[in-house]
Scaffold this active site. Structure first.
Site, PDB file in Angstrom:
ATOM      1  N   LYS A  39       0.839  -1.201   0.000  1.00 51.60           N
ATOM      2  CA  LYS A  39       0.000   0.000   0.000  1.00 51.60           C
ATOM      3  C   LYS A  39       0.875   1.252   0.000  1.00 51.60           C
ATOM      4  CE  LYS A  39      -0.252  -0.543   4.985  1.00 51.60           C
ATOM      5  NZ  LYS A  39      -1.030  -1.121   6.097  1.00 51.60           N
ATOM      6  N   TYR A 249      16.217  30.612   6.712  1.00 53.64           N
ATOM      7  CA  TYR A 249      15.044  31.336   7.207  1.00 53.64           C
ATOM      8  C   TYR A 249      15.137  31.551   8.710  1.00 53.64           C
ATOM      9  CZ  TYR A 249      12.676  30.681   2.727  1.00 53.64           C
ATOM     10  OH  TYR A 249      12.325  30.720   1.415  1.00 53.64           O
TER      11      TYR A 249
HETATM   12  C1  LIG Z   1      -0.219  -1.998   6.735  1.00 47.55           C
HETATM   13  C2  LIG Z   1      -0.741  -3.309   7.136  1.00 47.55           C
HETATM   14  C3  LIG Z   1       0.123  -4.410   7.294  1.00 47.55           C
HETATM   15  C4  LIG Z   1       1.629  -4.273   7.275  1.00 47.55           C
HETATM   16  O1  LIG Z   1       2.046  -3.775   8.530  1.00 47.55           O
HETATM   17  P1  LIG Z   1       3.587  -3.494   8.872  1.00 47.55           P
HETATM   18  O2  LIG Z   1       3.545  -3.037  10.287  1.00 47.55           O
HETATM   19  O3  LIG Z   1       4.032  -2.406   7.949  1.00 47.55           O
HETATM   20  O4  LIG Z   1       4.344  -4.738   8.671  1.00 47.55           O
HETATM   21  C5  LIG Z   1      -0.440  -5.640   7.525  1.00 47.55           C
HETATM   22  N1  LIG Z   1      -1.791  -5.780   7.650  1.00 47.55           N
HETATM   23  C6  LIG Z   1      -2.646  -4.740   7.537  1.00 47.55           C
HETATM   24  C7  LIG Z   1      -4.093  -4.973   7.698  1.00 47.55           C
HETATM   25  C8  LIG Z   1      -2.152  -3.475   7.308  1.00 47.55           C
HETATM   26  O5  LIG Z   1      -2.990  -2.436   7.226  1.00 47.55           O
END
Ligand SMILES: *Cc1c(COP(=O)(O)O)cnc(C)c1O
Length: 358
Positions: A39, A249
């Site tokens: 994602k 700045y």
């Molecule tokens: C983002 C996510 C993961 C991965 O989690 P990490 O902590 O990055 O390993 C796994 N399962 C779900 C449902 C998530 O939203």
């Protein structure tokens, strides 16, 4: 159009480290196999840069949050391997899932009904065991709608896997009591940190994200995980400061001795946020070059006293070993990856095209 001139910032993605991290997490998952959370454009590192390495290493299950993320991932893997964590929030989502073949994660009775109304088919089912984000409440599992679903993976998500919290065992126990209630092909509970909690948490499929990309959410993973993201930026101007002259700045740094300073082509628009400013540094090899003054949108200024050999055009690294970087910047390891800006990634795309000659 003519070719772009060379960039002054770039994000090197160590594809071997990425593949190695997946293999390590798959091995640590024991009898379960590891999937991959991809994602948010592979946690900011770029789907096109990361997916081929993950797939090449052996990953066969991929997780995105939004339907809008499916198409980019589906350029690399069959849509049936892509699960969409937000699930069908509208009829249009369900219709899109049917059309493109990505798998919805059903998170509520309303989503179950929506999916069945759209014709149903293979789906995953998220049950909430205590994080109280998305997911069916345990009490809803007996609903006849759920019985009509064709569940591929039954999953839940840990709230505190990166801590030694009693919450972990509690969520595990709840998940176990719910498993017999839903016919399904596989079960999945652990994210990256969950993998380090031991084989009890692995079930059939693990869902690492952060650790694939070099994050170390628990000390147990430190020796297995290598840095994947290497942001670099070039010096674009050298200037000599006289005592009394200030930098940047709000003039928050003032030289008290003559100082050779370098202006470096990276700023907060690239994800190098102002929280790095105080006590922050860039690296030339192992040499730390401290930041002078505030981070600007497109630039930072550094003290070159300890690296007199550096000139305009020389490249410096950001200190992006994630556990250290998180302590240094007060950002989480997740945020450090996902804030990296598009100017860095455009450069990596160019770089890789050059490397592989395509
Ligand atoms: C983002 C996510 C993961 C991965 O989690 P990490 O902590 O990055 O390993 C796994 N399962 C779900 C449902 C998530 O939203």
């Amino acid at each position: 159009m003519s070719d772009l001139p060379p960039p002054t910032l770039r994000l090197k993605i160590d594809r071997d480290a990425l593949a190695g991290n997946w293999r390590a997490l798959d091995r640590l998952s024991g009898r379960a196999s590891a999937g991959a959370a991809v994602k948010a454009d592979c946690y900011g590192l770029g789907v096109d840069a990361c997916l081929p390495a993950l797939r090449g290493a052996g990953a066969e299950r991929f997780f995105v949050a939004h339907w809008s993320e499916v198409a980019a991932v589906a350029r690399h893997v069959p849509p049936g391997q892509i699960s969409v964590l937000h699930g069908p929030l509208t009829g249009a989502d369900a219709a899109y899932a049917k059309a493109c073949g990505a798998v919805p994660v059903i998170n509520s009775l309303a989503q179950a009904r929506r999916w069945l109304d759209a014709g149903g088919g293979a789906c995953d089912l998220m049950i909430d065991t205590g994080i109280n984000r998305l997911g069916l409440a345990p009490g809803e599992i007996g609903d006849p709608l759920i019985g009509r679903l064709e569940v591929n993976t039954l999953m839940s998500h840990l709230a505190c896997a990166d801590e030694d919290s009693e919450m972990n065992a509690r969520q595990l126990a709840t998940f176990r009591t719910l498993l017999p209630l839903v016919p399904r092909c596989s079960a999945s509970l652990a994210n990256s940190a969950g993998i380090a909690l031991g084989s009890d948490y692995a079930f059939d499929l693990t869902r690492p994200g952060l650790a694939l990309y070099g994050g170390v959410p628990r000390g147990e993973l430190a020796s297995a995980i290598r840095q994947v993201a290497w942001p670099e930026a070039a010096i674009i101007q050298i200037r000599n400061l006289e005592p009394g002259q200030s930098v940047g700045y709000n003039a928050t740094f003032t030289a008290d001795v003559p100082l050779r300073a370098g202006v470096v082509s990276i700023g907060y628009a690239d994800g190098f946020l102002r929280s790095w400013g105080q006590g922050g540094y860039l690296l030339h090899g192992d040499t730390r070059l401290r930041l002078l003054g505030k981070v600007s949108m497109d630039m930072v200024v550094i003290d070159l006293t300890s690296a007199p050999q550096l000139h305009e055009g020389d490249w410096l690294s950001l200190p992006y070993a994630l556990p250290d970087a998180a302590r240094q910047s007060a950002l989480s390891q997740y945020e450090l990856l996902t804030v990296l800006g598009s100017r860095l990634k455009q450069a990596d795309a160019l770089l890789h095209r050059t490397y592989c000659g395509c």
